[in-house]
Design a protein around this motif. Structure first.
Motif, PDB file in Angstrom:
ATOM      1  N   LEU A 109     -13.081  34.211  12.467  1.00  0.00           N
ATOM      2  CA  LEU A 109     -11.958  35.082  12.152  1.00  0.00           C
ATOM      3  C   LEU A 109     -10.658  34.491  12.688  1.00  0.00           C
ATOM      4  O   LEU A 109     -10.666  33.575  13.515  1.00  0.00           O
ATOM      5  CB  LEU A 109     -12.177  36.466  12.775  1.00  0.00           C
ATOM      6  N   LEU A 110      -9.550  35.044  12.224  1.00  0.00           N
ATOM      7  CA  LEU A 110      -8.240  34.678  12.749  1.00  0.00           C
ATOM      8  C   LEU A 110      -7.982  35.396  14.066  1.00  0.00           C
ATOM      9  O   LEU A 110      -8.346  36.570  14.238  1.00  0.00           O
ATOM     10  CB  LEU A 110      -7.148  35.091  11.757  1.00  0.00           C
ATOM     11  N   ILE A 111      -7.356  34.710  15.005  1.00  0.00           N
ATOM     12  CA  ILE A 111      -6.860  35.335  16.232  1.00  0.00           C
ATOM     13  C   ILE A 111      -5.402  34.924  16.400  1.00  0.00           C
ATOM     14  O   ILE A 111      -5.031  33.772  16.141  1.00  0.00           O
ATOM     15  CB  ILE A 111      -7.695  34.949  17.472  1.00  0.00           C
ATOM     16  N   THR A 112      -4.573  35.882  16.800  1.00  0.00           N
ATOM     17  CA  THR A 112      -3.156  35.588  17.003  1.00  0.00           C
ATOM     18  C   THR A 112      -2.660  36.218  18.290  1.00  0.00           C
ATOM     19  O   THR A 112      -3.190  37.243  18.737  1.00  0.00           O
ATOM     20  CB  THR A 112      -2.306  36.102  15.824  1.00  0.00           C
ATOM     21  N   GLY A 161      -4.374  39.952  18.509  1.00  0.00           N
ATOM     22  CA  GLY A 161      -5.142  40.569  17.434  1.00  0.00           C
ATOM     23  C   GLY A 161      -6.167  39.630  16.853  1.00  0.00           C
ATOM     24  O   GLY A 161      -6.027  38.401  16.931  1.00  0.00           O
ATOM     25  N   VAL A 162      -7.222  40.214  16.264  1.00  0.00           N
ATOM     26  CA  VAL A 162      -8.282  39.469  15.586  1.00  0.00           C
ATOM     27  C   VAL A 162      -8.534  40.143  14.248  1.00  0.00           C
ATOM     28  O   VAL A 162      -8.583  41.381  14.169  1.00  0.00           O
ATOM     29  CB  VAL A 162      -9.577  39.439  16.416  1.00  0.00           C
ATOM     30  N   GLY A 163      -8.685  39.341  13.189  1.00  0.00           N
ATOM     31  CA  GLY A 163      -8.939  39.935  11.885  1.00  0.00           C
ATOM     32  C   GLY A 163      -9.592  38.985  10.904  1.00  0.00           C
ATOM     33  O   GLY A 163      -9.603  37.760  11.104  1.00  0.00           O
ATOM     34  N   THR A 164     -10.118  39.566   9.838  1.00  0.00           N
ATOM     35  CA  THR A 164     -10.793  38.769   8.811  1.00  0.00           C
ATOM     36  C   THR A 164      -9.813  38.081   7.878  1.00  0.00           C
ATOM     37  O   THR A 164     -10.171  37.109   7.212  1.00  0.00           O
ATOM     38  CB  THR A 164     -11.733  39.659   7.980  1.00  0.00           C
ATOM     39  N   ASP A 165      -8.580  38.595   7.795  1.00  0.00           N
ATOM     40  CA  ASP A 165      -7.592  38.027   6.879  1.00  0.00           C
ATOM     41  C   ASP A 165      -6.201  38.291   7.428  1.00  0.00           C
ATOM     42  O   ASP A 165      -5.984  39.188   8.254  1.00  0.00           O
ATOM     43  CB  ASP A 165      -7.742  38.640   5.488  1.00  0.00           C
ATOM     44  N   ALA A 166      -5.243  37.501   6.961  1.00  0.00           N
ATOM     45  CA  ALA A 166      -3.887  37.574   7.493  1.00  0.00           C
ATOM     46  C   ALA A 166      -3.213  38.907   7.189  1.00  0.00           C
ATOM     47  O   ALA A 166      -2.443  39.421   8.009  1.00  0.00           O
ATOM     48  CB  ALA A 166      -3.052  36.418   6.937  1.00  0.00           C
ATOM     49  N   ALA A 167      -3.475  39.496   6.025  1.00  0.00           N
ATOM     50  CA  ALA A 167      -2.819  40.754   5.663  1.00  0.00           C
ATOM     51  C   ALA A 167      -3.257  41.895   6.591  1.00  0.00           C
ATOM     52  O   ALA A 167      -2.424  42.654   7.094  1.00  0.00           O
ATOM     53  CB  ALA A 167      -3.112  41.099   4.207  1.00  0.00           C
ATOM     54  N   SER A 168      -4.564  42.022   6.825  1.00  0.00           N
ATOM     55  CA  SER A 168      -5.069  43.059   7.733  1.00  0.00           C
ATOM     56  C   SER A 168      -4.578  42.829   9.145  1.00  0.00           C
ATOM     57  O   SER A 168      -4.191  43.765   9.855  1.00  0.00           O
ATOM     58  CB  SER A 168      -6.595  43.095   7.719  1.00  0.00           C
ATOM     59  N   LEU A 169      -4.591  41.569   9.574  1.00  0.00           N
ATOM     60  CA  LEU A 169      -4.170  41.242  10.936  1.00  0.00           C
ATOM     61  C   LEU A 169      -2.691  41.566  11.122  1.00  0.00           C
ATOM     62  O   LEU A 169      -2.301  42.119  12.165  1.00  0.00           O
ATOM     63  CB  LEU A 169      -4.446  39.760  11.214  1.00  0.00           C
ATOM     64  N   ALA A 170      -1.865  41.274  10.130  1.00  0.00           N
ATOM     65  CA  ALA A 170      -0.437  41.602  10.236  1.00  0.00           C
ATOM     66  C   ALA A 170      -0.228  43.105  10.328  1.00  0.00           C
ATOM     67  O   ALA A 170       0.629  43.577  11.092  1.00  0.00           O
ATOM     68  CB  ALA A 170       0.315  41.023   9.036  1.00  0.00           C
ATOM     69  N   ARG A 171      -0.994  43.894   9.566  1.00  0.00           N
ATOM     70  CA  ARG A 171      -0.845  45.359   9.634  1.00  0.00           C
ATOM     71  C   ARG A 171      -1.187  45.881  11.024  1.00  0.00           C
ATOM     72  O   ARG A 171      -0.501  46.751  11.566  1.00  0.00           O
ATOM     73  CB  ARG A 171      -1.738  46.033   8.587  1.00  0.00           C
ATOM     74  N   ALA A 172      -2.270  45.366  11.610  1.00  0.00           N
ATOM     75  CA  ALA A 172      -2.669  45.833  12.938  1.00  0.00           C
ATOM     76  C   ALA A 172      -1.637  45.441  13.987  1.00  0.00           C
ATOM     77  O   ALA A 172      -1.234  46.257  14.822  1.00  0.00           O
ATOM     78  CB  ALA A 172      -4.044  45.274  13.301  1.00  0.00           C
TER      79      ALA A 172
END
Length: 563
Positions: free
Chosen positions: A414-417, A455-466
């Motif tokens: 997953l992506l982590i930022t 944050g951690v997410g499956t995709d950039a769009a979901s991660l940006a929303r969180a």
């Protein structure tokens, strides 16, 4: 006088009496006795005979020997309200989290808030703010500030010295902070995961007397041999009890118990009382276990909480038995603080303070550039183990599309930022395995140690929303699933709520349920685990707002590997 027939501290001056089986931990005996107290001090102990069924067991209160109150998401007064329900009467508390956000002002806020409760909070002077030079923090606490904090009446030790490389190399600023505590006769807490042998001895010889980061029995025994006391930690994210509990019998008097970081939904159900019950169930001697939970912290940190002796403060806990350790009643200085699972401490309001200037992110900001040609590329990926702060590293081939390296949720990559919360700046982005999400994202402003937005997410769009939901509320936890986002706001420094503990616990539990059922995570504490993915001082691979960080080499490293 049957148990329950005395005044039990109901007078305004903290006077009362109780009949119970009094546990003399140091004398290793239990006797039925009448205990009387006036103005919060024990005035008489009248022994009546041997241990007798039906009267309950009176012990000194439990001490959480190392905790970051901020990690409960509660102000100190609210933390106290919950802790006394479990027989905890004091905590040794490191305000390191709020210090990284607000500096000395944050530490003073914690001290002032805690002063409104009878629950005893011994604060430490944070030793590592910022924790490293490889991340952006909100403040700096140098040797002069440490010295000034140690002069305050509610500060009684130097908080965990995470800069063990600085200790071992003889760094002057690190040495000045340690000396400021030692010349006052105050303890210095340690934090040295994986440090063994000659390095452990050198670390201890510098004046550091405890460690709560041991992950293995071998490491703990090495540090005991070096002269250190070991804290067995069982928190929400880091759980070392199973590995370390044999120390209770092998090194009696050298062990304490702590939670370190305990989230509100777990604090509602137990604290040190649960560790004590587990230890006794494992066959450890009850007096040895109670010494670790009640007395050794008093000895080490100079706490005057009482030991159920004549002239001691009547700060005590009445238990049903010495098996389940269910708390019937808690007294602090002769006054009832909790009864049958209900806190009697008043709910107090807390005035929020904060520091938050992060800029919102766009999905395209959360991209990892790759080769222009389509195909795949080798990337260094953080690996997570449930219940362990230590992370690993693995090389994974990830797909590249339109010059952007893609996460691979099917392979649990997953992506982590991490986004700088103190000023607008480009986010750091990397990859992580172990969260197990099948969709969506989570984000938080609780990110040790600098508490940038992570944050951690499956995709950039979901991660940006969180991430943007956390930024919009100037701190909190967020879960993004499809097009919806749910948030638990944390307006106090982006770390703590100003709401009642019960409400915070319900909201937090609701988010956890959504992460597990909606996003599919198998982790026991997904937010707790996330909060430590920015903790650069714990190996091996983490991420700060400035990039992917190799904790073994103590240097930044590239996500996309050459070749």
């Amino acid at each position: 006088m049957r148990e329950g027939s005395g005044r039990e501290g109901s007078g305004r001056d903290g006077s009362g009496s109780v009949r119970a089986n009094v546990v003399d931990i140091e004398g290793r005996r239990i006797r039925l006795a009448d205990v009387e107290w006036s103005a919060g001090v024990i005035t008489a102990i009248t022994e009546l005979g041997p241990e007798t069924a039906g009267f309950g067991y009176l012990i000194p209160g439990f001490v959480d020997a190392h905790v970051h109150i901020e990690s409960s998401l509660l102000a100190p007064t609210e933390f106290a309200r919950m802790a006394v329900r479990h027989g905890t009467v004091a905590s040794v508390s490191d305000p390191h989290e709020i210090a990284n956000v607000l500096g000395v002002d944050g530490v003073r806020w914690m001290i002032d808030n805690a002063a409104a409760t009878p629950f005893r909070v011994l604060f430490g002077a944070p030793s590592c703010v910022p924790a490293t030079t490889f991340e952006t923090a909100g403040a700096r606490i140098g040797p002069e500030e440490v010295d000034a904090l140690l002069a305050l009446p509610d500060v009684g030790y130097l908080s965990e010295m995470m800069d063990f490389p600085g200790v071992l190399s003889g760094d002057a600023a690190v040495g000045a902070k340690i000396d400021a505590a030692l010349r006052r006769g105050y303890p210095v807490d340690g934090h040295a995961p994986g440090v063994l042998g000659d390095q452990a001895r050198a670390y201890a010889e510098a004046g550091i007397s405890t460690d709560h980061e041991c992950a293995t029995l071998e490491e703990a025994e090495d540090k005991v041999a070096a002269g250190m006391l070991i804290l067995i930690r069982e928190g929400s994210a880091a759980r070392n009890f199973e590995a370390l509990h044999p120390l209770l019998d092998s090194h009696p008097g050298r062990i304490m118990l702590c939670s370190d970081d305990l989230h509100p939904s777990e604090l509602m159900h137990g604290q040190i009382d649960r560790l004590v019950a587990r230890a006794v169930a494992y066959g450890h001697d009850v007096f040895t276990v109670l010494a670790a939970a009640c007395l050794t912290p008093q000895d080490h940190y100079g706490l005057d909480l009482g030991r159920l002796r004549l002239g001691d403060p009547f700060t005590a806990v009445l238990l049903d038995d010495l098996r389940d350790f269910r708390v019937r009643r808690t007294w602090i200085d002769g006054r009832r603080a909790a009864e049958d699972g209900t806190s009697l401490l008043p709910r107090l309001t807390a005035e929020p303070l904060n520091a938050f200037a992060a800029a919102p992110v766009r999905p395209q900001d959360l991209a990892v550039p790759g080769p222009a040609a389509a195909g795949s590329v080798g990337c260094r990926v953080i690996t997570v183990t449930d219940g362990d702060l230590l992370t690993g590293s693995v090389l994974v081939d990830l797909p590249v599309r339109d010059g952007i390296v893609q996460p691979d949720p099917a392979d649990d990559v997953l992506l982590i930022t991490v986004v700088n919360r103190y000023r607008p700046a480009p986010p750091a982005v990397a990859f992580i395995r172990g969260f197990g999400f099948v969709r969506g994202a989570i984000a938080s402003s609780v990110a040790h140690d600098s508490h940038n937005v992570i944050g951690v997410g499956t995709d950039a769009a979901s991660l940006a929303r969180a991430v943007n939901a956390v930024i919009e509320h100037r701190g909190g936890f967020a879960v993004a699933d499809d097009e919806t986002v749910e948030v638990l706001p944390l307006p106090i420094a982006g770390l703590m709520s100003d709401r009642p503990a019960e409400e915070v616990a319900r909201s937090y539990q609701g988010l956890l349920s959504r992460v597990r059922t909606g996003l599919g995570s198998p982790l026991q504490a997904p937010f707790g685990t996330l909060s430590f993915m920015g903790l650069l001082v714990v190996p091996s691979l983490k991420v700060s707002d400035r990039g992917l960080f190799d904790g073994e080499r103590f240097a930044f490293t590239e996500v996309v590997q050459p070749g």
